[in-house]
Design an enzyme around this catalytic site. Structure first.
Site, PDB file in Angstrom:
ATOM      1  N   LYS A  19       0.828  -1.211   0.000  1.00 27.04           N
ATOM      2  CA  LYS A  19       0.000   0.000   0.000  1.00 27.04           C
ATOM      3  C   LYS A  19       0.864   1.264   0.000  1.00 27.04           C
ATOM      4  O   LYS A  19       0.657   2.172  -0.800  1.00 27.04           O
ATOM      5  CB  LYS A  19      -0.945   0.025   1.219  1.00 27.04           C
ATOM      6  CG  LYS A  19      -1.897  -1.162   1.289  1.00 27.04           C
ATOM      7  CD  LYS A  19      -2.784  -1.106   2.510  1.00 27.04           C
ATOM      8  CE  LYS A  19      -2.070  -1.214   3.831  1.00 27.04           C
ATOM      9  NZ  LYS A  19      -1.396  -2.521   4.085  1.00 27.04           N
ATOM     10  N   ARG A  94      -9.454   0.498   9.582  1.00 30.98           N
ATOM     11  CA  ARG A  94      -8.908  -0.835   9.815  1.00 30.98           C
ATOM     12  C   ARG A  94      -9.911  -1.760  10.489  1.00 30.98           C
ATOM     13  O   ARG A  94      -9.591  -2.905  10.766  1.00 30.98           O
ATOM     14  CB  ARG A  94      -7.691  -0.699  10.717  1.00 30.98           C
ATOM     15  CG  ARG A  94      -6.466  -1.386  10.124  1.00 30.98           C
ATOM     16  CD  ARG A  94      -5.284  -0.881  10.829  1.00 30.98           C
ATOM     17  NE  ARG A  94      -4.087  -1.616  10.661  1.00 30.98           N
ATOM     18  CZ  ARG A  94      -3.011  -1.083  10.098  1.00 30.98           C
ATOM     19  NH1 ARG A  94      -3.050   0.105   9.551  1.00 30.98           N
ATOM     20  NH2 ARG A  94      -1.906  -1.775  10.076  1.00 30.98           N
ATOM     21  N   ARG A 133      11.428  -6.351   4.392  1.00 32.86           N
ATOM     22  CA  ARG A 133      11.234  -4.883   4.382  1.00 32.86           C
ATOM     23  C   ARG A 133      12.248  -4.221   5.313  1.00 32.86           C
ATOM     24  O   ARG A 133      12.477  -4.684   6.427  1.00 32.86           O
ATOM     25  CB  ARG A 133       9.815  -4.534   4.863  1.00 32.86           C
ATOM     26  CG  ARG A 133       9.620  -3.022   5.065  1.00 32.86           C
ATOM     27  CD  ARG A 133       8.171  -2.603   5.080  1.00 32.86           C
ATOM     28  NE  ARG A 133       7.369  -3.199   6.141  1.00 32.86           N
ATOM     29  CZ  ARG A 133       6.045  -3.073   6.232  1.00 32.86           C
ATOM     30  NH1 ARG A 133       5.382  -2.360   5.330  1.00 32.86           N
ATOM     31  NH2 ARG A 133       5.382  -3.658   7.220  1.00 32.86           N
ATOM     32  N   ARG A 166      11.576  -2.660  11.058  1.00 37.96           N
ATOM     33  CA  ARG A 166      10.553  -2.196  12.006  1.00 37.96           C
ATOM     34  C   ARG A 166      10.376  -3.238  13.097  1.00 37.96           C
ATOM     35  O   ARG A 166      10.383  -4.433  12.822  1.00 37.96           O
ATOM     36  CB  ARG A 166       9.210  -2.004  11.272  1.00 37.96           C
ATOM     37  CG  ARG A 166       9.030  -0.635  10.669  1.00 37.96           C
ATOM     38  CD  ARG A 166       7.849  -0.552   9.727  1.00 37.96           C
ATOM     39  NE  ARG A 166       6.580  -1.049  10.261  1.00 37.96           N
ATOM     40  CZ  ARG A 166       5.413  -0.967   9.619  1.00 37.96           C
ATOM     41  NH1 ARG A 166       5.351  -0.394   8.423  1.00 37.96           N
ATOM     42  NH2 ARG A 166       4.306  -1.429  10.155  1.00 37.96           N
ATOM     43  N   ARG A 177      -0.153  -9.601  13.382  1.00 38.99           N
ATOM     44  CA  ARG A 177      -0.762  -8.513  12.595  1.00 38.99           C
ATOM     45  C   ARG A 177      -1.620  -9.091  11.475  1.00 38.99           C
ATOM     46  O   ARG A 177      -2.678  -8.555  11.160  1.00 38.99           O
ATOM     47  CB  ARG A 177       0.329  -7.588  12.035  1.00 38.99           C
ATOM     48  CG  ARG A 177       0.885  -6.661  13.115  1.00 38.99           C
ATOM     49  CD  ARG A 177       2.197  -6.045  12.714  1.00 38.99           C
ATOM     50  NE  ARG A 177       2.075  -5.221  11.534  1.00 38.99           N
ATOM     51  CZ  ARG A 177       3.058  -5.011  10.657  1.00 38.99           C
ATOM     52  NH1 ARG A 177       4.232  -5.575  10.837  1.00 38.99           N
ATOM     53  NH2 ARG A 177       2.864  -4.246   9.629  1.00 38.99           N
TER      54      ARG A 177
HETATM   55  P1  ADP Z   1       2.228  -1.935   3.231  1.00 36.60           P
HETATM   56  O1  ADP Z   1       2.283  -0.429   3.174  1.00 36.60           O
HETATM   57  O2  ADP Z   1       1.001  -2.496   2.558  1.00 36.60           O
HETATM   58  O3  ADP Z   1       2.421  -2.493   4.616  1.00 36.60           O
HETATM   59  P2  ADP Z   1       4.800  -1.760   1.824  1.00 36.60           P
HETATM   60  O4  ADP Z   1       4.479  -0.815   0.719  1.00 36.60           O
HETATM   61  O5  ADP Z   1       5.620  -1.246   2.949  1.00 36.60           O
HETATM   62  O6  ADP Z   1       3.437  -2.488   2.366  1.00 36.60           O
HETATM   63  O7  ADP Z   1       5.509  -3.032   1.159  1.00 36.60           O
HETATM   64  C1  ADP Z   1       5.951  -4.120   1.971  1.00 36.60           C
HETATM   65  C2  ADP Z   1       7.326  -4.570   1.492  1.00 36.60           C
HETATM   66  O8  ADP Z   1       7.189  -5.195   0.203  1.00 36.60           O
HETATM   67  C3  ADP Z   1       8.337  -3.441   1.297  1.00 36.60           C
HETATM   68  O9  ADP Z   1       9.615  -3.945   1.624  1.00 36.60           O
HETATM   69  C4  ADP Z   1       8.241  -3.104  -0.194  1.00 36.60           C
HETATM   70  O10 ADP Z   1       9.485  -2.614  -0.679  1.00 36.60           O
HETATM   71  C5  ADP Z   1       7.922  -4.476  -0.800  1.00 36.60           C
HETATM   72  N1  ADP Z   1       6.996  -4.422  -1.937  1.00 36.60           N
HETATM   73  C6  ADP Z   1       5.960  -3.587  -2.150  1.00 36.60           C
HETATM   74  N2  ADP Z   1       5.311  -3.890  -3.277  1.00 36.60           N
HETATM   75  C7  ADP Z   1       5.940  -4.982  -3.789  1.00 36.60           C
HETATM   76  C8  ADP Z   1       5.741  -5.791  -4.976  1.00 36.60           C
HETATM   77  N3  ADP Z   1       4.745  -5.535  -5.830  1.00 36.60           N
HETATM   78  N4  ADP Z   1       6.586  -6.821  -5.174  1.00 36.60           N
HETATM   79  C9  ADP Z   1       7.587  -7.086  -4.316  1.00 36.60           C
HETATM   80  N5  ADP Z   1       7.834  -6.355  -3.204  1.00 36.60           N
HETATM   81  C10 ADP Z   1       7.031  -5.329  -2.938  1.00 36.60           C
HETATM   82  P1  AMP Z   2       0.997   0.162   9.322  1.00 36.39           P
HETATM   83  O1  AMP Z   2       2.146   1.086   9.084  1.00 36.39           O
HETATM   84  O2  AMP Z   2      -0.248   0.546   8.576  1.00 36.39           O
HETATM   85  O3  AMP Z   2       1.382  -1.288   9.149  1.00 36.39           O
HETATM   86  O4  AMP Z   2       0.601   0.348  10.863  1.00 36.39           O
HETATM   87  C1  AMP Z   2       1.526   0.045  11.911  1.00 36.39           C
HETATM   88  C2  AMP Z   2       0.803  -0.005  13.246  1.00 36.39           C
HETATM   89  O5  AMP Z   2       0.227   1.279  13.552  1.00 36.39           O
HETATM   90  C3  AMP Z   2      -0.386  -0.980  13.337  1.00 36.39           C
HETATM   91  O6  AMP Z   2       0.009  -2.313  13.580  1.00 36.39           O
HETATM   92  C4  AMP Z   2      -1.171  -0.361  14.501  1.00 36.39           C
HETATM   93  O7  AMP Z   2      -0.570  -0.641  15.762  1.00 36.39           O
HETATM   94  C5  AMP Z   2      -1.023   1.137  14.231  1.00 36.39           C
HETATM   95  N1  AMP Z   2      -2.094   1.634  13.348  1.00 36.39           N
HETATM   96  C6  AMP Z   2      -1.946   2.201  12.106  1.00 36.39           C
HETATM   97  N2  AMP Z   2      -3.133   2.542  11.583  1.00 36.39           N
HETATM   98  C7  AMP Z   2      -4.064   2.171  12.500  1.00 36.39           C
HETATM   99  C8  AMP Z   2      -5.482   2.213  12.546  1.00 36.39           C
HETATM  100  N3  AMP Z   2      -6.207   2.716  11.546  1.00 36.39           N
HETATM  101  N4  AMP Z   2      -6.095   1.746  13.660  1.00 36.39           N
HETATM  102  C9  AMP Z   2      -5.416   1.252  14.695  1.00 36.39           C
HETATM  103  N5  AMP Z   2      -4.074   1.147  14.714  1.00 36.39           N
HETATM  104  C10 AMP Z   2      -3.397   1.602  13.631  1.00 36.39           C
END
Ligand code: ADP
Ligand code: AMP
Length: 223
Positions: A19, A94, A133, A166, A177
């Site tokens: 995302k 969420r 990541r 992270r 998660r």
């Molecule tokens: P989200 O925001 O949904 O938690 P991220 O955008 O941080 O996910 O992506 C999760 C991990 O996967 C990151 O390390 C990113 O660089 C990698 N990633 C994102 N999109 C792709 C894809 N289409 N193919 C492979 N790796 C990806």
């Molecule tokens: P994310 O970066 O979206 O993976 O979010 C990381 C963490 O932030 C989650 O695991 C939650 O602990 C908190 N968080 C982010 N967005 C929300 C939300 N909309 N509601 C509750 N917790 C959230």
């Protein structure tokens, strides 16, 4: 960047779906702000603010922060001027309560949702993506040790700082998660499908491919 009628979007999908990655590319092309509640909360933790102190341990354990805190955070952010011509909500809503809260906020601000972009990826793929990541602790830029490598070893391309994993990307927390996603967030796919607002994207391919599908979808939406 192309100019479009306002795109008021939610990006929905499991943690690790991509995302944030796709949102950054959409920002470049369409110029709408990316509102990641995860990034906002992580910034609060880094700054050591009152909000950050409240949420740090909850976030590190992979649980969801309270709906009330999210309501205020999102209401405040969507009220800003730069959201009047579009936005991407990433990580919010969420759960069903937050989806209802968002309806209220949008109503108050006289905004409508354009679409919910659902990035559909298997559990196996998101677990793989998350385990590799890495993020820059200074600018929060996201990398992947397999698919989106930094130019120099483990250093941020922009800041030259060593990348970190992270806390909530460690294997046990990732599983928790994902469980929470299935229980609380996945029901939103049905909710927005029933409202005819969802666009499902096959997000299992490489970033370029996913970007292309999303751009085409948004081009159509913004006609
Ligand atoms: P989200 O925001 O949904 O938690 P991220 O955008 O941080 O996910 O992506 C999760 C991990 O996967 C990151 O390390 C990113 O660089 C990698 N990633 C994102 N999109 C792709 C894809 N289409 N193919 C492979 N790796 C990806
Ligand atoms: P994310 O970066 O979206 O993976 O979010 C990381 C963490 O932030 C989650 O695991 C939650 O602990 C908190 N968080 C982010 N967005 C929300 C939300 N909309 N509601 C509750 N917790 C959230």
């Amino acid at each position: 960047m192309i100019s479009v009628k306002s795109l008021n979007l939610i990006f929905l999908g499991p943690p690790g779906a991509g995302k944030g990655t796709v949102a950054k590319d959409v920002v470049e092309r369409f110029g709408v702000p990316h509102i990641s509640t995860g990034d906002m909360l992580r910034d609060a933790v880094s700054a050591g603010s009152a909000l950050g102190k409240k949420v740090q341990s909850v976030m590190e354990s992979g649980q969801l922060v309270s709906d009330d805190l999210l309501y205020d955070l999102v209401e405040d952010r969507l009220s800003k001027k730069d959201c009047m011509n579009g936005f991407i909500l990433d990580g919010f809503p969420r759960n069903v309560k937050q989806a209802n809260d968002l309806d209220k906020i949008l109503n108050e601000l006289n905004l409508n949702l354009s679409a919910v972009v659902f990035l559909d990826v298997s559990e196996e793929e998101v677990v793989n993506r998350i385990s590799s990541r890495r993020v820059c602790p200074k600018c929060s830029k996201v990398y992947n040790l397999i698919s989106l490598k930094p130019k120099n070893d483990m250093l941020c391309d922009d800041d030259g700082i060593e990348l970190i994993q992270r806390e909530d990307d460690k294997p046990d927390t990732v599983r928790e998660r994902y469980r929470i996603y299935v229980e609380k967030t996945a029901p939103l796919v049905k909710l927005y499908t029933n409202r005819n607002q969802i666009v499902t994207i096959d997000a299992s391919g490489p970033v370029d491919k996913v970007d292309e599908i999303v751009f085409n979808t948004l081009d159509e939406l913004s006609q």
